[in-house]
Design an enzyme around this catalytic site. Structure first.
Site, mmCIF file in Angstrom:
data_model
loop_
_atom_site.group_PDB
_atom_site.id
_atom_site.type_symbol
_atom_site.label_atom_id
_atom_site.label_comp_id
_atom_site.label_asym_id
_atom_site.label_seq_id
_atom_site.Cartn_x
_atom_site.Cartn_y
_atom_site.Cartn_z
ATOM 1 N N CYS A 53 0.797 -1.233 0.000
ATOM 2 C CA CYS A 53 0.000 0.000 0.000
ATOM 3 C C CYS A 53 0.826 1.277 0.000
ATOM 4 C CB CYS A 53 -0.932 -0.011 1.206
ATOM 5 S SG CYS A 53 -1.929 -1.498 1.239
HETATM 6 C C1 UGA Z 1 -1.251 0.326 5.538
HETATM 7 C C2 UGA Z 1 -2.044 1.292 6.429
HETATM 8 O O1 UGA Z 1 -1.516 1.272 7.754
HETATM 9 C C3 UGA Z 1 -3.522 0.931 6.447
HETATM 10 O O2 UGA Z 1 -4.242 1.914 7.177
HETATM 11 C C4 UGA Z 1 -4.046 0.906 5.000
HETATM 12 O O3 UGA Z 1 -5.407 0.530 4.949
HETATM 13 C C5 UGA Z 1 -3.235 -0.088 4.215
HETATM 14 O O4 UGA Z 1 -1.852 0.305 4.231
HETATM 15 C C6 UGA Z 1 -3.794 -0.128 2.814
HETATM 16 O O5 UGA Z 1 -3.781 0.890 2.131
HETATM 17 O O6 UGA Z 1 -4.362 -1.163 2.407
HETATM 18 P P1 UGA Z 1 -0.152 -2.097 5.848
HETATM 19 O O7 UGA Z 1 0.557 -1.814 4.552
HETATM 20 O O8 UGA Z 1 -0.821 -3.395 6.029
HETATM 21 O O9 UGA Z 1 -1.265 -0.972 6.127
HETATM 22 O O10 UGA Z 1 0.946 -2.024 6.991
HETATM 23 P P2 UGA Z 1 1.398 -1.033 8.142
HETATM 24 O O11 UGA Z 1 1.213 -1.704 9.430
HETATM 25 O O12 UGA Z 1 0.835 0.305 7.979
HETATM 26 O O13 UGA Z 1 2.966 -0.972 7.845
HETATM 27 C C7 UGA Z 1 3.500 -0.529 6.616
HETATM 28 C C8 UGA Z 1 4.998 -0.498 6.668
HETATM 29 O O14 UGA Z 1 5.442 0.592 7.466
HETATM 30 C C9 UGA Z 1 5.656 -1.745 7.259
HETATM 31 O O15 UGA Z 1 6.767 -2.110 6.457
HETATM 32 C C10 UGA Z 1 6.107 -1.311 8.648
HETATM 33 O O16 UGA Z 1 7.202 -2.018 9.103
HETATM 34 C C11 UGA Z 1 6.442 0.145 8.378
HETATM 35 N N1 UGA Z 1 6.400 1.017 9.576
HETATM 36 C C12 UGA Z 1 5.229 1.202 10.252
HETATM 37 C C13 UGA Z 1 7.550 1.664 10.008
HETATM 38 O O17 UGA Z 1 8.641 1.528 9.402
HETATM 39 N N2 UGA Z 1 7.488 2.478 11.095
HETATM 40 C C14 UGA Z 1 6.326 2.681 11.770
HETATM 41 O O18 UGA Z 1 6.324 3.465 12.751
HETATM 42 C C15 UGA Z 1 5.167 2.026 11.343
#
Ligand code: UGA
Length: 422
Positions: free
Chosen positions: A259
């Site tokens: 995403c």
């Molecule tokens: C993300 C959004 O959080 C959702 O709200 C959205 O619906 C979704 O995309 C989508 O568009 O379908 P997702 O991709 O499943 O969800 O994962 P996240 O938990 O948001 O993490 C994304 C990435 O960011 C991961 O690689 C995680 O490790 C990284 N991340 C997250 C960080 O590097 N630092 C943080 O503080 C948080």
């Protein structure tokens, strides 16, 4: 209500399970026969905590999957197909177009079509609507139309679907908005009703903002390194401001997944097409591309020449609790290690089979212990729970742990992490 969900990825599957749980009659349509068969056996085609249980509860009762568009009797049809990036970063619409065509052929007066796929602003009205009208011979208004984005996280998809912060309904017509509001009422979540284009943009702006928060934290981390102070302490203080919030400020290897990278790229491409240069969003991606490379630089700085070094990369999925490797930072880390002549051993609790398709010739371990036992260096890319409980000090050959997610605390083995100036 009789509901159809087109596409059984993360969004489609959880949408189908939500409405099945609410007692509606749900038909899940997917062109992939293997997926459909798996679902009809009561098994989730994707690894997602809680999905199997809900599937088993409803399959064969008020939920079934099919490869054919038997949607004539449906009241509401949710489009949940993928909208991946094209090589130039713009959005691929071919699945959306074929789904719209197939729905258009079965459309009848009063039926409601809801776009749940993430689509760039303008897509529902400029692409989906004309196809539906052309194929059905009806005018929008005679059938209902809405755009209803999802905000679920992989690995927490079921929880997020059942506990949303808000429901956004971008409606073409009031009747459709009213019916969708009623449909979502049992969730007891705030409901925001908007135009279709606003709903589409809310989704992109939300993901772009979260991605920006992460790249911001990473930029501050890289400055903190040079100051010899800890970005996690800094962000703790920053996040206590209620206007900022402590979430998505964890510096590290950067964001991956299906995403954030895709949606930021699509928004950049849209902005450029509209004649605007989106500098901030471009830098968000640049910083994100640098972070995994920086982890390898740290390994090099603290170990020396990586040629011939045995490096265990722990966590190959883009984040824990998923087997999804799309845009995983592990791919960049492995590429950089291979470029430097390191010997890479990969391990992940769920994503090994998927990662092997990307990198068939690196070594893979059957467990974290096996991966670490023979390694000189460990790089942690995804913070799976099982890594947190490992005792890295117990491996005599191990000389360095490079932690991309601030997840472990060895005492004997040298430990290096992003954002501290180790
Ligand atoms: C993300 C959004 O959080 C959702 O709200 C959205 O619906 C979704 O995309 C989508 O568009 O379908 P997702 O991709 O499943 O969800 O994962 P996240 O938990 O948001 O993490 C994304 C990435 O960011 C991961 O690689 C995680 O490790 C990284 N991340 C997250 C960080 O590097 N630092 C943080 O503080 C948080």
């Amino acid at each position: 209500m009789k509901i159809a969900v087109i596409g059984t990825g993360y969004v489609g599957l959880t949408t189908a399970l939500l409405f099945a749980e609410f007692g509606h009659d749900v038909l899940a349509v997917d062109v992939d026969e293997e997926k459909v068969n798996t679902i009809n056996k009561g098994e989730s085609p994707i690894y997602e905590p809680g999905a199997d249980e809900l599937l088993k509860k409803h399959i064969g009762k008020n939920l079934r999957a099919t490869t054919s568009y038997d949607i004539e009797d449906r009241d509401i049809v949710f489009i949940c197909v993928g909208t991946p990036s094209k090589p130039d970063g713009s959005m691929e619409t071919k699945y959306l177009e074929s789904a719209s065509e197939a729905i258009g052929e079965k459309l009848r007066k009063g039926m409601i079509v809801v776009v749940k796929s993430t689509v760039v602003p303008g897509t529902t009205e400029n692409l989906v609507l004309p196809i539906l009208e052309r194929k059905s011979g009806l005018k929008a208004g005679e059938f209902g139309l809405a755009m209803n984005p999802e905000f679920l996280r992989e690995g927490l998809a079921i929880y997020d679907t059942f506990h949303p912060d808000r429901i956004v309904i971008g409606e073409f017509d009031k009747r459709t908005g009213d019916i969708l509001e009623e449909l979502y009422r049992p969730l007891e979540a705030p409901i925001l009703r908007t135009s279709i284009k606003v709903a589409e943009m809310i989704k992109y702006a939300s993901n772009a903002f979260l991605a920006t928060k992460i790249s911001f934290a990473n930029e501050i981390a890289n400055i903190c390194e040079r100051l010899g102070i800890d970005v996690y302490e800094v962000m703790k203080g920053v996040g206590m401001d209620h206007r900022i919030s402590p979430h998505f400020l964890n510096a590290g290897a950067g964001f991956g997944g299906s995403c954030f990278p895709k949606d930021v790229k699509a928004l950049i491409s849209l902005a450029k097409n509209l004649g605007y240069e989106p500098h901030l969003l471009e830098d968000v991606l640049k910083i994100n591309d640098y972070q995994p490379r920086h982890l390898v630089e740290l390994a090099e700085a603290h170990y020396g020449d990586l040629k011939g070094a045995k490096v265990a990369v722990l966590g190959l999925s883009f984040k824990p609790d998923t087997d999804d490797i799309r845009e995983t930072r592990a791919a960049i880390i492995v590429e950089e290690l291979l470029k430097r002549g390191a010997e890479v051993i990969g391990y992940d609790p769920k994503a090994m089979a998927n990662f092997r398709k990307l990198f068939p010739s690196i070594k893979y371990a059957s467990g974290a212990d096996e991966a670490v036992k023979n390694a000189d260096i460990v790089i942690i890319q995804a913070d799976w729970e099982e890594f947190k409980n490992m005792n890295f000090d117990a491996y005599p050959n191990l000389k360095l742990v490079v932690d991309g997610r601030r997840t472990v605390k060895p005492e004997r083995v040298k430990y290096v992490t992003i954002g501290r100036g180790d």
